[in-house]
Structures are given as structure tokens and as C-alpha cells.
Design a protein around this motif. Structure first.
Motif, PDB file in Angstrom:
ATOM      1  N   TRP A 120     -10.122  15.411 -38.310  1.00 30.15           N
ATOM      2  CA  TRP A 120     -11.332  15.066 -37.560  1.00 30.15           C
ATOM      3  C   TRP A 120     -11.704  13.625 -37.878  1.00 30.15           C
ATOM      4  O   TRP A 120     -11.918  13.271 -39.028  1.00 30.15           O
ATOM      5  CB  TRP A 120     -12.480  16.006 -37.946  1.00 30.15           C
ATOM      6  N   LEU A 121     -11.789  12.804 -36.835  1.00 26.49           N
ATOM      7  CA  LEU A 121     -12.157  11.401 -36.998  1.00 26.49           C
ATOM      8  C   LEU A 121     -13.687  11.260 -36.904  1.00 26.49           C
ATOM      9  O   LEU A 121     -14.399  12.253 -36.854  1.00 26.49           O
ATOM     10  CB  LEU A 121     -11.439  10.553 -35.949  1.00 26.49           C
ATOM     11  N   THR A 122     -14.178  10.048 -36.879  1.00 23.43           N
ATOM     12  CA  THR A 122     -15.616   9.787 -36.897  1.00 23.43           C
ATOM     13  C   THR A 122     -16.331  10.465 -35.723  1.00 23.43           C
ATOM     14  O   THR A 122     -15.949  10.279 -34.564  1.00 23.43           O
ATOM     15  CB  THR A 122     -15.885   8.274 -36.828  1.00 23.43           C
ATOM     16  N   PRO A 123     -17.376  11.251 -35.996  1.00 26.73           N
ATOM     17  CA  PRO A 123     -18.111  11.920 -34.916  1.00 26.73           C
ATOM     18  C   PRO A 123     -19.135  11.015 -34.264  1.00 26.73           C
ATOM     19  O   PRO A 123     -19.536   9.987 -34.823  1.00 26.73           O
ATOM     20  CB  PRO A 123     -18.813  13.070 -35.649  1.00 26.73           C
ATOM     21  N   ALA A 124     -19.578  11.400 -33.084  1.00 25.45           N
ATOM     22  CA  ALA A 124     -20.664  10.693 -32.397  1.00 25.45           C
ATOM     23  C   ALA A 124     -22.002  11.166 -32.955  1.00 25.45           C
ATOM     24  O   ALA A 124     -22.138  12.325 -33.345  1.00 25.45           O
ATOM     25  CB  ALA A 124     -20.595  10.961 -30.897  1.00 25.45           C
ATOM     26  N   PRO A 125     -23.011  10.280 -32.990  1.00 24.68           N
ATOM     27  CA  PRO A 125     -24.345  10.676 -33.439  1.00 24.68           C
ATOM     28  C   PRO A 125     -25.107  11.374 -32.311  1.00 24.68           C
ATOM     29  O   PRO A 125     -26.176  10.938 -31.874  1.00 24.68           O
ATOM     30  CB  PRO A 125     -24.986   9.342 -33.814  1.00 24.68           C
ATOM     31  N   ALA A 126     -24.538  12.466 -31.811  1.00 24.97           N
ATOM     32  CA  ALA A 126     -25.118  13.200 -30.688  1.00 24.97           C
ATOM     33  C   ALA A 126     -24.982  14.690 -30.954  1.00 24.97           C
ATOM     34  O   ALA A 126     -24.181  15.106 -31.797  1.00 24.97           O
ATOM     35  CB  ALA A 126     -24.405  12.824 -29.387  1.00 24.97           C
ATOM     36  N   ASN A 127     -25.738  15.481 -30.226  1.00 28.00           N
ATOM     37  CA  ASN A 127     -25.731  16.921 -30.438  1.00 28.00           C
ATOM     38  C   ASN A 127     -25.791  17.617 -29.093  1.00 28.00           C
ATOM     39  O   ASN A 127     -26.829  17.637 -28.440  1.00 28.00           O
ATOM     40  CB  ASN A 127     -26.929  17.320 -31.316  1.00 28.00           C
ATOM     41  N   ASN A 128     -24.677  18.208 -28.673  1.00 22.61           N
ATOM     42  CA  ASN A 128     -24.602  18.868 -27.369  1.00 22.61           C
ATOM     43  C   ASN A 128     -24.890  20.358 -27.536  1.00 22.61           C
ATOM     44  O   ASN A 128     -24.031  21.205 -27.321  1.00 22.61           O
ATOM     45  CB  ASN A 128     -23.220  18.645 -26.744  1.00 22.61           C
TER      46      ASN A 128
END
Length: 308
Positions: A120-128
């Protein structure tokens, strides 16, 4: 040169040629079938192509189970996934880690590396994840930014009517969980139950004030939210699991392209909820091509060479 040394030299040359061919194999980029899957898949694809990586386009391959099965079988090399789905992948639905962005990411990253050789690479600062969206005028008048604000607004007698699916209204981990955590209770006249779970329908009901509706069941990065003049309410108590999107890549492919994580880090770091809402809306509401939307945004942010 004659004798055995000639054979050794030939064998070494053959191995070198084969390893070179293997390193040059195109990277198979996939995604889920939905709008955001198409957007994120195209973003990954164009970033890799921009760094000279040959790719195979398998964007919008299918549902979560289809895409997940494809990458674990080696039929895909990289695709965007959501941290909260680790709860289901590893049968840990009752663990509290999924309600904390960092803990959820760390957990799924560790388990996938150990069991599936996936990184797992860097995640987005978002929440779906599930949330409630309200009309912008209501949010401004009631000073609503979070579900805690909504609780205060309701106790003050603020006008509120929510369009949602029966599942969202009835499921213990959906609206009832929000009500319990934030100390409010929506009565029957404050609810409009709509068939199915399509947030496009609930959001449109709120935007058009159907039957007095001014709020809707939504997902955190739904495209129509911003386009229809709605805003999502934050969940500071982390009632729902956090579904942060992140690129997931096969370990062997990352070894072949060790800078892939560095290329994608600034890209996903820039994909906050508002950005995803706007980009998703360009596709779902305005009907623009996902590849064009992805490319235009990458160039605007200076994340692609301008000649690409």
C-alpha cells in the motif's frame, strides 16, 4: 572463445536479455468500475506513463471482489483501493482500527504485505464513507460543518428532512450509529426513505427540495455533492470506518520500479475530499472523459510534464 566458457558467456548473455525483457513488461493498471475508480485508475496510469513506464489499461475492470481477485492472482499490477475494505479482506470487521485513518492504513498495509505480497502506497487525505450532506444554504444559516453541529441545530429546532435509503435509516452502523454517537434522533416526518442505495437519487432530492428534503445520505467523495450545491458534514467521532483511497501494487512490480511510490506520493497527497468531489463531478455530472479529467488535473497541479 571455445569450449565451456563460450557456453557460459552465451548463457549469461541470455539471462541478461531475459531479465531486461522482464523489467520492460508493461504494468497492468486496473480500477473498480465506478466513477472514482475510473478517475483514480487514470491518474495512476498517466503518472506511470509520464515516467516512461509502459502500461496496460484495465481501468474499470469490475467490482471490488473482481479487482481484488485479479491483483492477488497477478492479473493486475496496481490499482486504487480503500483502507476500510481491509476489514472485510481480513475478516476484522469488529476491530476499532478502521475508524482511525492511520491505524487502518497501517493495519491493512501490514496484513497485505505479509499475506499477499501487496504494498500500500501513500493514501489520499480523503474518506469515501457514509455521511450526511446538507444544502449549502442550510449549512451556512445553521453553521453546520460536522454531525456535532447538526445535533446542536436539531436541538435548537432547526428545520431538517433527510432523504436516504431504507438500509441507511435502519442499519445499526448507519444513521442509528450517528444518532447514538451525536445525541440526536430523527423522527418519521424528518425522513424520506427512497428505494435502493443510489446516492445520486438522495442528493438530487436534497438539491431539488423534493417533499421538503434539505439533506441526503451521501458518500464522502460523491461527485454530485459539490455540483448540486451541497456540503458533507464531518464525523469527528469517527463513527464510520475510514475509506481512504491509496494505490496498491504488487511487491514484485514495485521492486522493478522502485520509485513508483515517490511518483505517486505527491499525487495522492493532493487528493483531498473536496478535490475528489469536484473531479468526480466533472465525470459523473458534466459527462467529461475520465482520462481527460485526470490529465487536466495532474497538469494543473504540476504533476505531469506539460508536453504529455
Amino acid at each position: 572463445m571455445t569450449g565451456p566458457w563460450k557456453n557460459v558467456t552465451f548463457a549469461a548473455a541470455l539471462m541478461l536479455a531475459l531479465s531486461g525483457a522482464q523489467a520492460a513488461e508493461p504494468v497492468k493498471v486496473g480500477s473498480k468500475i465506478d466513477t472514482e475508480g475510473s478517475l483514480l485508475g487514470n491518474i495512476i496510469l498517466q503518472v506511470l506513463e509520464n515516467h516512461g513506464v509502459k502500461t496496460v489499461n484495465k481501468i474499470q475492470l469490475g467490482t471490488t471482489s473482481v479487482v481484488r481477485g485479479a491483483i492477488t492472482a497477478g492479473e493486475l499490477d496496481i490499482y486504487p483501493e480503500y483502507t476500510g475494505n481491509g476489514a472485510f479482506f481480513f475478516k476484522k470487521e469488529k476491530s476499532p482500527v478502521w475508524k482511525n485513518a492511520q491505524q487502518g492504513y497501517d493495519t491493512v498495509k501490514t496484513l497485505d504485505a505479509q499475506q499477499n505480497h501487496l504494498v500500500w502506497l501513500t493514501p489520499a487525505p480523503a474518506n469515501n464513507t457514509w455521511t450526511i450532506a446538507v444544502r449549502k444554504d442550510v449549512a451556512q444559516q445553521g453553521k453546520l460543518a460536522t454531525l456535532a453541529d447538526l445535533s446542536r441545530y436539531l436541538k435548537e429546532g432547526g428545520q431538517f428532512k433527510l432523504a436516504a435509503s431504507a438500509e441507511f435509516i435502519e442499519r445499526a452502523d448507519a444513521l442509528p450509529a450517528f444518532e447514538k454517537a451525536y445525541g440526536f434522533k430523527l423522527e418519521q416526518p424528518q425522513l424520506l426513505s427512497l428505494a435502493g442505495g443510489d446516492t445520486a437519487v438522495t442528493l438530487r432530492a436534497a438539491a431539488q427540495q423534493t417533499s421538503g428534503v434539505n439533506a441526503a445520505m451521501a458518500y464522502g467523495t460523491d461527485g454530485p455533492v459539490a455540483a448540486l450545491g451541497l456540503v458533507t458534514l464531518g464525523d469527528p467521532k469517527a463513527v464510520q470506518p475510514i475509506y481512504a483511497p491509496a494505490p496498491v501494487v504488487r511487491e514484485a512490480v514495485l521492486k522493478a520500479y522502485p520509485h513508483m511510490g515517490d511518483w505517486l506520493k505527491p499525487v495522492f497527497s493532493a487528493l483531498d475530499e473536496k478535490t475528489l468531489q469536484q473531479l468526480n463531478a466533472s465525470i459523473a455530472v458534466d459527462g467529461l472523459d475520465a482520462r481527460k479529467v485526470a490529465g487536466d488535473w495532474l497538469r494543473q497541479k504540476g504533476l505531469l510534464n506539460t508536453e504529455q
